[in-house]
Design an enzyme around this catalytic site. Structure first.
Site, PDB file in Angstrom:
ATOM      1  N   HIS A 163     -51.875 -49.789   4.596  1.00  0.00           N
ATOM      2  CA  HIS A 163     -50.693 -50.571   4.926  1.00  0.00           C
ATOM      3  C   HIS A 163     -50.919 -52.061   4.709  1.00  0.00           C
ATOM      4  O   HIS A 163     -52.059 -52.554   4.745  1.00  0.00           O
ATOM      5  CB  HIS A 163     -50.266 -50.293   6.359  1.00  0.00           C
ATOM      6  CG  HIS A 163     -49.735 -48.913   6.560  1.00  0.00           C
ATOM      7  ND1 HIS A 163     -49.167 -48.485   7.731  1.00  0.00           N
ATOM      8  CD2 HIS A 163     -49.683 -47.840   5.717  1.00  0.00           C
ATOM      9  CE1 HIS A 163     -48.784 -47.230   7.612  1.00  0.00           C
ATOM     10  NE2 HIS A 163     -49.097 -46.816   6.403  1.00  0.00           N
TER      11      HIS A 163
ATOM     12  N   GLU B   6     -50.278 -54.681   6.565  1.00  0.00           N
ATOM     13  CA  GLU B   6     -50.901 -55.384   7.688  1.00  0.00           C
ATOM     14  C   GLU B   6     -52.401 -55.099   7.734  1.00  0.00           C
ATOM     15  O   GLU B   6     -53.205 -55.995   7.995  1.00  0.00           O
ATOM     16  CB  GLU B   6     -50.248 -54.958   9.016  1.00  0.00           C
ATOM     17  CG  GLU B   6     -48.746 -55.195   9.085  1.00  0.00           C
ATOM     18  CD  GLU B   6     -47.919 -54.002   8.629  1.00  0.00           C
ATOM     19  OE1 GLU B   6     -46.780 -53.867   9.110  1.00  0.00           O
ATOM     20  OE2 GLU B   6     -48.385 -53.200   7.799  1.00  0.00           O
TER      21      GLU B   6
ATOM     22  N   CYS C   6     -46.336 -50.101  12.039  1.00  0.00           N
ATOM     23  CA  CYS C   6     -46.477 -48.756  12.599  1.00  0.00           C
ATOM     24  C   CYS C   6     -47.506 -48.814  13.732  1.00  0.00           C
ATOM     25  O   CYS C   6     -48.146 -49.837  13.955  1.00  0.00           O
ATOM     26  CB  CYS C   6     -46.929 -47.783  11.506  1.00  0.00           C
ATOM     27  SG  CYS C   6     -48.646 -47.999  10.999  1.00  0.00           S
TER      28      CYS C   6
ATOM     29  N   CYS D 272     -51.067 -49.822  12.568  1.00  0.00           N
ATOM     30  CA  CYS D 272     -51.170 -51.257  12.301  1.00  0.00           C
ATOM     31  C   CYS D 272     -51.092 -52.059  13.596  1.00  0.00           C
ATOM     32  O   CYS D 272     -51.809 -53.051  13.751  1.00  0.00           O
ATOM     33  CB  CYS D 272     -50.080 -51.702  11.332  1.00  0.00           C
ATOM     34  SG  CYS D 272     -50.362 -51.092   9.653  1.00  0.00           S
TER      35      CYS D 272
END
Length: 151
Positions: free
Chosen positions: A80, A82, A108, A111
């Site tokens: 992801h 992040e 999410c 993260c």
């Protein structure tokens, strides 16, 4: 001639949107920029790990398995945005403690856990994401979470 100068939020969210254009995810392009004292510390976008084949070449494992958005995050080739931003900072020895992350999508739960433990103080996001655990985890912390508004 006087040009209108963007606010810091606009400036950094525009950067996050630009970073997202590097994404190789076929479902959702996400970009993230970590900032402290009005300086960019690192950036990240979602995509396959360095040196591995991209989902845009192989197809989306999550789509092939019928996994709905916001669930089973571990069943994905991609890292992801992040996560990549935090990893990039760590790779170059840059602390993100006390920083703000601008991300094009609400983090999410995976993260959120990483951002909490990395010492991120503030999350600014532009689009929502369905993950109640993420919201619950962040609500238990002192991390400021706010939606970007272009006011």
């Amino acid at each position: 001639m006087c040009m209108e100068r963007p606010s810091n939020d606009e400036y950094f969210m525009d950067m996050a949107r630009l970073v997202s254009t590097r994404s190789t995810c076929v479902r959702r392009r996400v970009g993230a920029v970590i900032v402290k004292d009005k300086r960019v510390l690192s950036t990240g976008y979602n995509g396959s790990p360095k040196g591995t084949r991209h989902c845009e070449d192989l197809g989306c494992i999550r789509e092939q398995m019928g996994i709905p958005s916001g669930t089973r995050h571990e069943l994905c080739r991609g890292v992801h945005a992040e996560q990549n931003a935090v990893v990039q900072a760590a790779y170059f020895g840059v602390s993100v403690k006390g920083a703000t992350i601008y991300t094009t999508t609400y983090p999410c739960s995976m993260c959120a856990k990483i951002l909490i433990n990395a010492g991120i103080d503030e999350i600014v996001y532009s689009e929502g994401y369905v993950d109640d655990l993420s919201k619950d985890l962040l609500a238990e912390t002192n991390v400021t979470v706010r939606e970007f508004t272009n006011d």
